[in-house]
Design a protein around this motif. Structure first.
Motif, PDB file in Angstrom:
ATOM      1  N   GLU A  19     -66.645 -67.962  11.982  1.00  0.00           N
ATOM      2  CA  GLU A  19     -66.044 -67.148  12.984  1.00  0.00           C
ATOM      3  C   GLU A  19     -66.986 -66.105  13.573  1.00  0.00           C
ATOM      4  OE1 GLU A  19     -62.532 -65.289  11.021  1.00  0.00           O
ATOM      5  OE2 GLU A  19     -61.581 -67.068  10.750  1.00  0.00           O
ATOM      6  N   GLN A  20     -67.549 -65.460  12.899  1.00  0.00           N
ATOM      7  CA  GLN A  20     -68.806 -64.584  13.391  1.00  0.00           C
ATOM      8  C   GLN A  20     -69.742 -65.028  14.167  1.00  0.00           C
ATOM      9  OE1 GLN A  20     -68.834 -61.097  12.955  1.00  0.00           O
ATOM     10  NE2 GLN A  20     -70.553 -61.296  14.526  1.00  0.00           N
ATOM     11  N   VAL A  21     -70.447 -66.576  13.853  1.00  0.00           N
ATOM     12  CA  VAL A  21     -71.087 -67.171  14.706  1.00  0.00           C
ATOM     13  C   VAL A  21     -70.135 -67.667  15.873  1.00  0.00           C
ATOM     14  CG1 VAL A  21     -72.282 -69.356  14.673  1.00  0.00           C
ATOM     15  CG2 VAL A  21     -72.613 -68.123  12.657  1.00  0.00           C
ATOM     16  N   ALA A  22     -69.282 -67.922  15.884  1.00  0.00           N
ATOM     17  CA  ALA A  22     -68.405 -68.369  17.106  1.00  0.00           C
ATOM     18  C   ALA A  22     -68.281 -67.142  18.214  1.00  0.00           C
ATOM     19  CB  ALA A  22     -67.160 -68.733  16.938  1.00  0.00           C
ATOM     20  N   ALA A  23     -68.085 -65.974  17.474  1.00  0.00           N
ATOM     21  CA  ALA A  23     -67.820 -64.730  18.330  1.00  0.00           C
ATOM     22  C   ALA A  23     -69.171 -64.309  18.936  1.00  0.00           C
ATOM     23  CB  ALA A  23     -67.488 -63.657  17.644  1.00  0.00           C
ATOM     24  N   ASP A  24     -70.279 -64.724  17.987  1.00  0.00           N
ATOM     25  CA  ASP A  24     -71.555 -64.089  18.502  1.00  0.00           C
ATOM     26  C   ASP A  24     -72.136 -65.303  19.800  1.00  0.00           C
ATOM     27  OD1 ASP A  24     -71.919 -62.104  16.839  1.00  0.00           O
ATOM     28  OD2 ASP A  24     -73.188 -63.198  15.590  1.00  0.00           O
ATOM     29  N   ALA A  25     -71.767 -66.405  19.586  1.00  0.00           N
ATOM     30  CA  ALA A  25     -72.075 -67.509  20.636  1.00  0.00           C
ATOM     31  C   ALA A  25     -71.110 -66.995  21.832  1.00  0.00           C
ATOM     32  CB  ALA A  25     -71.545 -68.850  19.960  1.00  0.00           C
ATOM     33  N   ALA A  26     -70.035 -66.772  21.938  1.00  0.00           N
ATOM     34  CA  ALA A  26     -69.206 -66.159  23.163  1.00  0.00           C
ATOM     35  C   ALA A  26     -69.765 -65.134  23.621  1.00  0.00           C
ATOM     36  CB  ALA A  26     -67.935 -65.913  22.614  1.00  0.00           C
ATOM     37  N   ALA A  27     -70.486 -64.207  22.862  1.00  0.00           N
ATOM     38  CA  ALA A  27     -70.810 -62.975  23.394  1.00  0.00           C
ATOM     39  C   ALA A  27     -72.167 -63.510  24.145  1.00  0.00           C
ATOM     40  CB  ALA A  27     -71.208 -61.893  22.411  1.00  0.00           C
ATOM     41  N   ALA A  28     -73.114 -64.444  23.504  1.00  0.00           N
ATOM     42  CA  ALA A  28     -74.416 -64.833  24.091  1.00  0.00           C
ATOM     43  C   ALA A  28     -74.021 -65.390  25.214  1.00  0.00           C
ATOM     44  CB  ALA A  28     -75.222 -65.735  23.143  1.00  0.00           C
ATOM     45  N   VAL A  29     -72.948 -66.496  25.469  1.00  0.00           N
ATOM     46  CA  VAL A  29     -72.624 -66.963  26.802  1.00  0.00           C
ATOM     47  C   VAL A  29     -72.279 -66.018  27.844  1.00  0.00           C
ATOM     48  CG1 VAL A  29     -70.816 -68.557  27.628  1.00  0.00           C
ATOM     49  CG2 VAL A  29     -72.068 -69.367  25.550  1.00  0.00           C
ATOM     50  N   SER A  30     -71.497 -65.094  27.057  1.00  0.00           N
ATOM     51  CA  SER A  30     -71.036 -64.080  28.430  1.00  0.00           C
ATOM     52  C   SER A  30     -72.479 -63.036  28.846  1.00  0.00           C
ATOM     53  CB  SER A  30     -70.094 -63.065  27.764  1.00  0.00           C
ATOM     54  OG  SER A  30     -69.699 -62.175  28.499  1.00  0.00           O
TER      55      SER A  30
END
Length: 116
Positions: A19-30
């Protein structure tokens, strides 16, 4: 094989980490999208600035050419004016010399009349 309780704890830790990796990936995409947007805006700004600088350079060069042309024209007019002034002064000098000679002749006549 490992203990099922230990397995559930490890699985739970992996799920929370995912979940943390997914949140970090979403932030990176943004963040990447924002960076692309800023880079595109910077490119547009630089292109606009380049156009404005080129336009200003062309205007300054045109003013320089126009000013040089005006100075050349003024210099030509001044040369002609000075030539005309020199001619006019020479004519005036000749007329003053004639007037002076005429006055000298009148003085001679008057002086000669007084002597008689």
């Amino acid at each position: 094989m490992t203990n099922p309780a230990e397995f559930d704890a490890r699985l739970s830790a992996v799920e929370s980490r995912m979940e943390q990796v997914a949140a970090d990936a979403a932030a990176a995409v943004s963040d990447a999208a924002a960076a692309r947007h800023l880079a595109a805006a910077r490119d547009r700004d630089l292109a606009d600035l380049t156009i404005k600088v080129d336009a200003n350079r062309q205007a300054i060069n045109a003013l320089g050419v126009q000013t040089a042309s005006r100075f050349d024209h003024l210099e030509q007019r001044m040369d002609v004016g000075f030539a005309e002034m020199r001619t006019g002064f020479a004519e005036m000098r000749a007329k003053f010399d004639q007037t002076s000679a005429g006055m000298a002749q009148i003085v001679e006549l008057l002086t000669g009349r007084d002597d008689q």
